[in-house]
Scaffold this motif. Structure first.
Motif, PDB file in Angstrom:
ATOM      1  N   GLN A   3       0.535   8.586   0.464  1.00 56.63           N
ATOM      2  CA  GLN A   3       1.406   7.426   0.489  1.00 56.63           C
ATOM      3  C   GLN A   3       1.935   7.139  -0.908  1.00 56.63           C
ATOM      4  OE1 GLN A   3       2.292   4.958   3.158  1.00 56.63           O
ATOM      5  NE2 GLN A   3       3.746   4.715   1.480  1.00 56.63           N
ATOM      6  N   LEU A   5       3.044   5.039  -3.987  1.00 57.70           N
ATOM      7  CA  LEU A   5       2.539   3.751  -4.452  1.00 57.70           C
ATOM      8  C   LEU A   5       3.343   3.238  -5.637  1.00 57.70           C
ATOM      9  CD1 LEU A   5      -1.319   4.425  -4.486  1.00 57.70           C
ATOM     10  CD2 LEU A   5       0.000   3.288  -2.689  1.00 57.70           C
ATOM     11  N   GLN A   6       3.363   1.926  -5.782  1.00 58.14           N
ATOM     12  CA  GLN A   6       3.867   1.265  -6.976  1.00 58.14           C
ATOM     13  C   GLN A   6       2.755   0.369  -7.502  1.00 58.14           C
ATOM     14  OE1 GLN A   6       7.231  -1.314  -6.394  1.00 58.14           O
ATOM     15  NE2 GLN A   6       7.475  -1.752  -8.566  1.00 58.14           N
ATOM     16  N   TYR A  51       4.594   4.347 -11.228  1.00 61.70           N
ATOM     17  CA  TYR A  51       4.779   5.077  -9.976  1.00 61.70           C
ATOM     18  C   TYR A  51       3.979   6.379 -10.024  1.00 61.70           C
ATOM     19  CZ  TYR A  51       8.653   1.800  -9.573  1.00 61.70           C
ATOM     20  OH  TYR A  51       9.402   0.656  -9.515  1.00 61.70           O
ATOM     21  N   ALA A  58      -2.939   7.802 -10.146  1.00 65.96           N
ATOM     22  CA  ALA A  58      -3.109   6.407  -9.742  1.00 65.96           C
ATOM     23  C   ALA A  58      -4.409   5.840 -10.293  1.00 65.96           C
ATOM     24  CB  ALA A  58      -3.075   6.292  -8.218  1.00 65.96           C
ATOM     25  N   THR A  74      -1.237  -3.309  -6.324  1.00 67.28           N
ATOM     26  CA  THR A  74      -0.745  -2.017  -5.849  1.00 67.28           C
ATOM     27  C   THR A  74      -0.045  -2.219  -4.522  1.00 67.28           C
ATOM     28  OG1 THR A  74      -2.562  -0.840  -6.933  1.00 67.28           O
ATOM     29  CG2 THR A  74      -1.383   0.336  -5.196  1.00 67.28           C
ATOM     30  N   GLU A  75       1.171  -1.680  -4.409  1.00 67.31           N
ATOM     31  CA  GLU A  75       1.949  -1.810  -3.191  1.00 67.31           C
ATOM     32  C   GLU A  75       2.310  -0.427  -2.662  1.00 67.31           C
ATOM     33  OE1 GLU A  75       5.374  -4.187  -3.972  1.00 67.31           O
ATOM     34  OE2 GLU A  75       4.209  -5.968  -4.564  1.00 67.31           O
ATOM     35  N   ALA A  76       2.228  -0.270  -1.365  1.00 64.57           N
ATOM     36  CA  ALA A  76       2.656   0.974  -0.729  1.00 64.57           C
ATOM     37  C   ALA A  76       4.167   0.953  -0.578  1.00 64.57           C
ATOM     38  CB  ALA A  76       1.989   1.123   0.636  1.00 64.57           C
TER      39      ALA A  76
END
Length: 286
Positions: A3, A5-6, A51, A58, A74-76
């Motif tokens: 996935q 991630l940001q 990113y 990560a 952390t956002e998907a």
């Protein structure tokens, strides 16, 4: 990683700059993609957006950001071409005589500027980052006094700086990058802009094509603080006596350390430029 991630980190400027310096110094994050900017001027809040492209990256980013008291989330990212979507919303950039734009702004370029169409793809350097703008503004100022026949762009990314040189009269332009994808994209951008610039995959300045073009009148090095310091002697060797180097990719907090390295290797400071948290230095080989 399964996935995209940001990772977002927010906090006061001194904490954000210290965290960004930690990312730059982390050996596992040499190629990490991140930005730092002022999010809320009234509240003094700065923001880092990172990113990661692998699970290991990560984890290293989380570890680098953790000690500085920032609020980290952390956002998907949606299963889409998020980079293309982000670029489509970026406005064109004016930096001195240069106007940098993407395909989505085709037709908006004014007739009085040097117009550079830059497609980033997976390469760094859309022209929006403070370091790239700083290099273009510094270069524009230098062009008011002289021209540079032979130019080297170390860490070319999308090729925007080398292409800018080729479009303003430089007869020999060579760009290098350690990332093969960036080299391919830089070559594609050179074709889009009808710019006579050559881009090669190389680490350091020992590639035969780089050596063939030496000595250079001007060297762009928009990379990171640590490799800037490491390459100070090699960049001096690639420059003509009196030649200039535009150095960027460093935070203001790293400026003194980078400048000291160059002064000790036989340069003098010509000028400096600050944009947001970033610094750009123009130094001259003595």
């Amino acid at each position: 990683m399964d996935q995209a991630l940001q990772i977002i980190a927010r906090g006061p400027r001194h904490q954000a700059e210290a965290a960004a310096a930690a990312i730059d110094a982390h050996p596992a994050l040499e190629g990490a993609t991140y930005s730092i900017l002022e999010e809320d001027e009234d509240r003094g809040i700065w923001r880092i957006d990172a990113y990661p492209t692998t699970d290991e990256e990560a984890q290293a980013l989380q570890a680098a950001l953790g000690p500085f008291g920032l609020k980290v989330t952390t956002e998907a990212l949606a299963d889409a071409d998020w980079l293309a979507m982000a670029l489509s919303g970026l406005p064109p950039v004016r930096a001195g005589r240069f106007f940098v734009y993407g395909a989505h702004d085709r037709g908006r370029a004014p007739p009085s500027t040097v117009n550079l169409r830059i497609e980033a793809g997976a390469a760094f350097g859309t022209g929006h980052h403070g370091t790239t703008v700083g290099c273009l503004v510094a270069y524009d100022a230098l062009l008011k006094a002289r021209r540079f026949d032979k130019v080297l762009d170390v860490g070319c990314g999308t090729g925007v700086l080398g292409i800018a040189a080729a479009r303003t009269g430089s007869g020999v332009v060579v760009g290098t990058d350690i990332d093969r994808v960036s080299v391919r994209i830089a070559r594609e951008n050179a074709t889009l802009n009808r710019a006579q610039a050559q881009f090669v995959h190389a680490s350091g300045l020992e590639h035969p094509q780089v050596r063939a073009g030496a000595p250079y009148d001007l060297v762009f090095a928009n990379i990171l603080a640590a490799p800037l310091i490491f390459l100070a002697r090699d960049i001096r060797g690639a420059l003509k006596p009196g030649g200039l180097a535009i150095l960027s990719g460093l935070l203001r907090s790293q400026e003194r350390r980078v400048l000291a390295a160059y002064l000790s290797k036989g340069y003098r400071l010509r000028s400096r430029l600050h944009r947001d948290a970033w610094a750009t230095l123009v130094v001259q080989r003595i």
